[in-house]
Design an enzyme around this catalytic site. Sequence first.
Site, PDB file in Angstrom:
ATOM      1  CB  SER A 290      -7.658   6.000   7.437  1.00 43.79           C
ATOM      2  OG  SER A 290      -8.026   5.921   6.092  1.00 43.79           O
TER       3      SER A 290
ATOM      4  NE  ARG B  59      -9.080  11.436   8.508  1.00 47.07           N
ATOM      5  CZ  ARG B  59      -8.232  10.589   7.909  1.00 47.07           C
ATOM      6  NH1 ARG B  59      -8.636   9.400   7.515  1.00 47.07           N
ATOM      7  NH2 ARG B  59      -6.983  10.919   7.709  1.00 47.07           N
TER       8      ARG B  59
ATOM      9  CE  LYS C 243      -8.255   2.641   3.581  1.00 43.85           C
ATOM     10  NZ  LYS C 243      -8.394   3.995   3.094  1.00 43.85           N
TER      11      LYS C 243
ATOM     12  CG  ASP D 255     -11.114   4.369   6.010  1.00 41.49           C
ATOM     13  OD1 ASP D 255     -10.617   5.293   6.685  1.00 41.49           O
ATOM     14  OD2 ASP D 255     -10.852   4.193   4.815  1.00 41.49           O
TER      15      ASP D 255
ATOM     16  CG  HIS E 157      -1.870   1.124   1.267  1.00 39.12           C
ATOM     17  ND1 HIS E 157      -3.104   1.043   0.683  1.00 39.12           N
ATOM     18  CD2 HIS E 157      -1.779   2.373   1.779  1.00 39.12           C
ATOM     19  CE1 HIS E 157      -3.750   2.188   0.845  1.00 39.12           C
ATOM     20  NE2 HIS E 157      -2.961   3.018   1.509  1.00 39.12           N
TER      21      HIS E 157
END
Length: 447
Positions: free
Chosen positions: A181, A166, A185, A159, A80
């Site tokens: 966050s 946000r 995931k 999220d 990620h």
Amino acid sequence: MYNIITKKKHGLELTADEISYFVNGYTDGSIPDYQMSALLMAICLKGMNERETYELTMAMAKSGDMLSMDKISKITADKHSTGGVGDKTSLIVAPIAAANGVAVAKMSGRGLGHTGGTIDKLESIEGFQTELSEEEFVSIVNKTGMAIAGQSAHLAPADKKLYALRDVTATVDSIPLIASSIMSKKLAAGAEVIVLDVKTGSGAFMKDIPSAKLLAEEMIKIGLSAGRRMFALITDMNQPLGNWVGNRLEVLEAVECLKGEGPADLLDASLYLSALILLGAGKSESIEQGRELALKTVKNGKALQKFKEFVTAQHGDPEPLLKSESKDAYEKSLCVNSEKSGVITSIDTEAVGMASLYLGGGRERKEDSIDYNVGLYIEKKIGDRIEKGETLVRMVAGERSDLERAETAIKNAYVIEADPDKKAVIKPKAHVYGCYVGTEYHELNSL
Ligand code: URA
């Protein structure tokens, strides 16, 4: 909720019950936006400790499906990036890892604002399917060694709602909120090995190396507490990665890289990310050995072969990607030329990302559609000398492109110092600064 907001406003620690109360309440709609916004701002200003951040992550991860990798026979890995411009490493790293016997089961997002998203890039491939059922996803991973799907609405729905709030309440840039966050995931997606690419610089959330390291450490601790094998690479985002920015153009550059012909910075970052996956999956004993294995599968064509199998398995046609399409785009592009001579000392990478968006390659709002074929070619990077009238960036435009806005953004993004002898050239020290193996940090000198 009022008491929870008051507690955080005074910088007090929240209990696990209080955290799951507001996560569940906000997800099911019983807590309104205005109360959640106040709490998010209090968290931004007062922070959260390690325990609270972990509880928040777990509550968000458990707000939806928790995927199981039990049906995947090989060790599973996920990668990620915290977001950047020209970052197409997933398209290179996943096939390299798969070619080395690791199962890459990856859920990716779309681009928003100046950053690109892997799902948009993949959707630029004719026929490519990013919406897969869980069965299909698992079956493709088992068959080809990798699959990349869009994040389902059932994965960490808390999220999804919190991130949207946000985004409009100036509460994105908080380390506990970003860490929870991203990690909610990743934990819900189920992979055993998690490699994070934490970007730092003008095009990243984290503008300097110390804050990127803090974010990486926070995410690593969460993953380790949840029983995952955690790694992170700290990489430079003071200028776009590689040369191409734009969805299809980035896929083409990723393919060049898999052929061993891509730009050095992109290949280097991709090899380090692959090396961390291979180390985590037990396929190598050191980062260096992992890097060599990764490079070998680029040189012998196995990574490119894996990429083709993956595109075909997700109903895409890989053949057009192997042709000289990016050369044609380059030849038809419009030049943005420098108005002065000197040395490039910095680039506002976020502004370059926005220039691609103005050409039609990104979204200002979630519901906007994009033009997959537009983008930019970065001719000059930090430290390069340029003469007046020479090209800084080339624009590949489409019907909806706002050329004037894009050109202005590019010109304003470049800082060119006329007298480089007197001014220090701020060449990024490296494009890969260091990595975490678990909580241990190693400096890497990649240039
Ligand atoms: N990416 C995410 O998924 N969440 C954040 O908060 C920031 C970047």
